[in-house]
Scaffold this motif. Structure first.
Motif, PDB file in Angstrom:
ATOM      1  N   LYS A  73      -6.204   0.036  -2.559  1.00  0.00           N
ATOM      2  CA  LYS A  73      -6.877   0.755  -1.655  1.00  0.00           C
ATOM      3  C   LYS A  73      -8.004   1.192  -2.835  1.00  0.00           C
ATOM      4  N   ALA A 125      -5.774   7.891  -4.443  1.00  0.00           N
ATOM      5  CA  ALA A 125      -6.191   6.426  -4.920  1.00  0.00           C
ATOM      6  C   ALA A 125      -7.168   6.787  -6.194  1.00  0.00           C
ATOM      7  N   THR A 150     -14.440  15.044  -2.680  1.00  0.00           N
ATOM      8  CA  THR A 150     -13.304  14.800  -1.970  1.00  0.00           C
ATOM      9  C   THR A 150     -12.737  15.622  -1.054  1.00  0.00           C
ATOM     10  N   THR A 176     -10.745   0.102  -1.322  1.00  0.00           N
ATOM     11  CA  THR A 176     -11.925   0.311  -0.702  1.00  0.00           C
ATOM     12  C   THR A 176     -12.043   2.473  -0.330  1.00  0.00           C
ATOM     13  N   GLU A 177     -10.555   2.846  -0.945  1.00  0.00           N
ATOM     14  CA  GLU A 177     -10.355   4.029  -0.865  1.00  0.00           C
ATOM     15  C   GLU A 177     -10.917   5.102  -1.514  1.00  0.00           C
ATOM     16  N   GLY A 178     -11.697   4.742  -2.603  1.00  0.00           N
ATOM     17  CA  GLY A 178     -11.542   5.341  -3.761  1.00  0.00           C
ATOM     18  C   GLY A 178     -11.271   4.714  -5.134  1.00  0.00           C
ATOM     19  N   ASP A 202      -5.030  13.087   0.064  1.00  0.00           N
ATOM     20  CA  ASP A 202      -4.195  11.359   0.106  1.00  0.00           C
ATOM     21  C   ASP A 202      -6.413  10.524  -0.391  1.00  0.00           C
ATOM     22  N   LYS A 203      -7.333  11.194  -0.336  1.00  0.00           N
ATOM     23  CA  LYS A 203      -8.477  10.852  -1.076  1.00  0.00           C
ATOM     24  C   LYS A 203      -7.838  10.318  -2.908  1.00  0.00           C
ATOM     25  N   ASN A 225       0.887   4.392  -3.374  1.00  0.00           N
ATOM     26  CA  ASN A 225       0.993   5.576  -2.552  1.00  0.00           C
ATOM     27  C   ASN A 225       2.012   6.101  -2.983  1.00  0.00           C
ATOM     28  N   ARG A 246       1.034  -1.101  -0.053  1.00  0.00           N
ATOM     29  CA  ARG A 246      -0.080   0.505   0.198  1.00  0.00           C
ATOM     30  C   ARG A 246       1.276   1.187   0.402  1.00  0.00           C
TER      31      ARG A 246
END
Length: 673
Positions: free
Chosen positions: A464, A410, A401, A466-468, A406-407, A253, A249
């Motif tokens: 990632k 993703a 967002t 579930t984070e977008g 950070d969002k 990122n 992860r």
């Protein structure tokens, strides 16, 4: 000698006058020539999107590591950065090959199209279009973070400005849109300066940080500060088997650090000759600078323990600058310089897609995979439709967002690395078909870049999701399907329209030609239509009024019969349900039931050039014309008549005192529309 006739005055619409006032006078096509860039200038212009990712890439790694392994995150971050640099090396080698072979702008899209065909190339086009959209949102949001971080650190924890982040970011995007609609040129010194200012800022941080570190005077950040990410327990992460997933992860990122690497391949046509060699050198220089900066910021975080904050402020880079430069006015001056340079290059990086997105969209539209409107240059020679589309989607993304980097990340790297994958795979196919020196080495390098990039896409999609990232995973195939569907529609239309029979000078096939004039009122517009009907020399001319209001119809007939010179009788067509278009379709269908009969419908249109006139009158002519499009033996002609001009002429006659206006110079029937 007779004087030359005056050119007719074309009345400009209000919307055009507003556009001209905002954007300036229109540019002509011959002003389209672009300045070719030297290598230093090209590095500054094209590298801003790439090297500016240093401002948030290393921080994105720590955002994943800190909550899981705590202080150990600062030991792992440089190792993850090294893994990212290995990917950087492979992708750089692949893109060096791309710019050597393909010197036309378009990057991975052109590579994929030339080697896999236009349909497969839409995977690359969707990837790049998504990348451009998210780039605007990420870069502008990160630029605002840099300014807010400056307020936090200089103002000693001042948090009252945080609520301005979204409005400021949206305002920056709107300003960039306005500038690009006015025709801001990418090839300008103003766009090169921020890149060099930012490079100097990072160099100052790293050099001074190195000197202070060697002297043992480099302080640590407060990892327990209010608003910082909570520290996890190293044992917890390793114990529960979270290590591999967590590192992947973090790697995903941190992969956002490589965004913008394709910018040189998309802008290779702007280089001076020899374009391929100059683009290769600039790409190599840019990659080296990016690698040093990303690794340097990550290593400095290892020593300073600069920790990410939940709301993104202050940023890791701003904390490093604050810790390295220290307190006092010299330290504050250094911090202000670094943050302003960071904000400037991030905002400049947000401007890059305003050139890349419209150009790419125009390429794809030329291949008939996007609407043709995207190929048209606007008022100032920019691809205005593409710029507006980019702005709307980017602003929507920012508001959804909340401008959180950070969002947004993703959604970022999937598009970027899919483009890398398509470029590497395309170049592998290119060299596979050719017998050339170092063929095997080129195939190996490009294939490795494609495989590694594809693995990054997979890692990002899984870690990632579930984070977008699910949004991109869903939108991606839908986008490719939509582009292919648009292309199929264009191809079907072209096939239908290209089936042209041999042209001859013979008369038409029909034996009977009828012309119907649709009458709403007896006025100059109707008279003009009747005169035009006779000029067509048809077998029969008929004037028809569809009865919506019986009393009005009776008055119209009485006036028609009482007016001298109306040799065409007015016929009433009953329309009891007031469905005008339906009644016209039925009449036209009955009239042309015999294939040898051709019907021409003439519809007088009373045009109004002033806004009030358009507001007070509705125009049903276009609606009727569209309703009759499917009937094979029916032609519809709309005959415009300028009512506003007639009113002005009438007023001019009155002002000149020439007596009563000419008969029929107004609109006598109050029911005319």
């Amino acid at each position: 000698m007779a004087a030359a006739p005056a050119e007719p005055l074309v009345r400009e619409r209000l919307l055009y006058r507003v556009k001209r006032g905002l954007l300036g006078p229109p540019l002509v096509t011959r002003q389209l020539a672009r300045e070719k860039l030297s290598n230093p200038m090209a590095l500054g212009v094209l590298a801003s999107d790439c090297i500016s990712s240093t401002a948030y890439g290393p921080e994105e790694m720590l955002i994943i590591l800190v909550p899981v392994v705590g202080i150990a995150a600062f030991d792992l971050a440089p190792l993850v950065a090294c893994a990212i640099l290995l990917v950087l090396v492979l992708v750089t080698l692949s893109y060096r090959d791309v710019v050597s072979v393909y010197t036309r702008a378009g990057g991975s899209y052109v590579v994929a199209r030339e080697n896999f065909g236009p349909r497969v190339a839409q995977v690359a086009s969707v990837a790049l279009l998504i990348d451009y959209i998210v780039t605007v949102a990420v870069q502008s949001a990160a630029g605002t973070d840099a300014l807010i971080s400056l307020a936090h650190l200089v103002g000693e924890g001042y948090y009252g400005i945080d609520h301005l982040k979204l409005p400021v970011t949206a305002g920056v995007v709107v300003v960039l849109t306005y500038g690009n609609l006015r025709g801001i040129r990418e090839a300008g010194r103003a766009f090169a300066a921020p890149a060099y200012l930012f490079m100097l800022a990072i160099a100052l941080i790293l050099v001074i940080g190195l000197v202070r570190g060697l002297n043992g005077g480099l302080p640590h950040a407060d990892v327990h500060a209010r608003g910082a990410y909570p520290l996890g327990s190293p044992g917890h992460g390793w114990l529960y088997g979270a290590s591999l997933f967590m590192v992947l992860r973090s790697f995903a990122n941190g992969g956002s650090s490589l965004t913008g690497l394709e910018a040189i391949s998309n802008g290779v046509s702007t280089f001076r000759s020899p374009q391929g060699r100059n683009a290769r050198r600039t790409l190599t220089t840019m990659s080296l600078i990016l690698g040093v900066m990303v690794l340097g910021v990550s290593v400095l975080a290892h020593f300073t323990h600069a920790i990410p904050y939940l709301d993104g402020n202050p940023t890791v880079l701003s904390q490093e600058a604050h810790l390295v430069f220290g307190d006092g006015w010299p330290g504050t001056a250094g911090l202000v310089y670094v943050q302003l340079a960071t904000a400037l290059i991030l905002y400049t990086g947000a401007n890059t897609p305003f050139t890349g997105f419209p150009f790419l969209a125009s390429f794809v539209a030329e291949d008939r995979f996007l609407p043709r409107q995207l190929t048209r240059r606007g008022h100032r020679l920019a691809f205005s439709n593409g710029i507006i589309c980019l702005t709307i989607i980017s602003l929507a993304l920012l508001f959804v967002t909340g401008g959180n980097v950070d969002k947004l990340v993703a959604l970022y790297a999937i598009g970027v690395f899919t483009g890398f994958t398509m470029a590497g795979a395309g170049m592998t196919a290119h060299h596979w078909r050719r017998r050339e020196p170092r063929r095997r080495l080129k195939i190996a390098v490009n294939a490795a870049a494609a495989v590694v990039s594809a693995l990054v896409v997979l890692i990002f999609a899984v870690t990632k999701f579930t984070e977008g990232a699910w949004l991109v995973v869903v939108v991606f195939p839908l986008g490719v399907w939509a582009l292919i569907r648009i292309n199929r529609q264009y191809r079907q239309e072209a096939a239908a329209l290209e089936d042209v029979p041999a042209f001859t000078t013979d008369r038409p096939h029909w034996r009977r030609h009828l012309v119907y004039v649709l009458v709403d009122a007896l006025d100059l517009a109707t008279v003009k239509a009747l005169r035009y009907a006779h000029e067509l020399r048809p077998d029969e001319v008929r004037a028809l009024h569809f009865v919506i209001d019986e009393e009005r119809a009776r008055r119209l007939v009485a006036r028609w019969d009482a007016t001298p010179g109306t040799d065409v009788p007015l016929e009433l067509v009953d329309c009891p349900d007031r469905r005008l278009r339906h009644a016209v379709i039925q009449l036209a269908s009955r009239t042309t039931a015999d294939p040898a009969t051709e019907l021409t419908l003439l519809i007088p249109r009373r045009t109004h050039s002033n806004p009030l006139g358009r507001l007070l009158h509705r125009d049903t002519g276009d609606l009727i014309a569209r309703a009759l499009e499917h009937l094979p033996n029916v032609a519809v002609t709309i005959l415009p008549f300028d009512v506003t001009g007639a009113v002005e002429r009438m007023r001019a006659v009155r002002r000149e005192g020439s007596g009563t206006p000419r008969e029929g110079s107004g609109t006598p029937d109050t029911g005319a529309s």
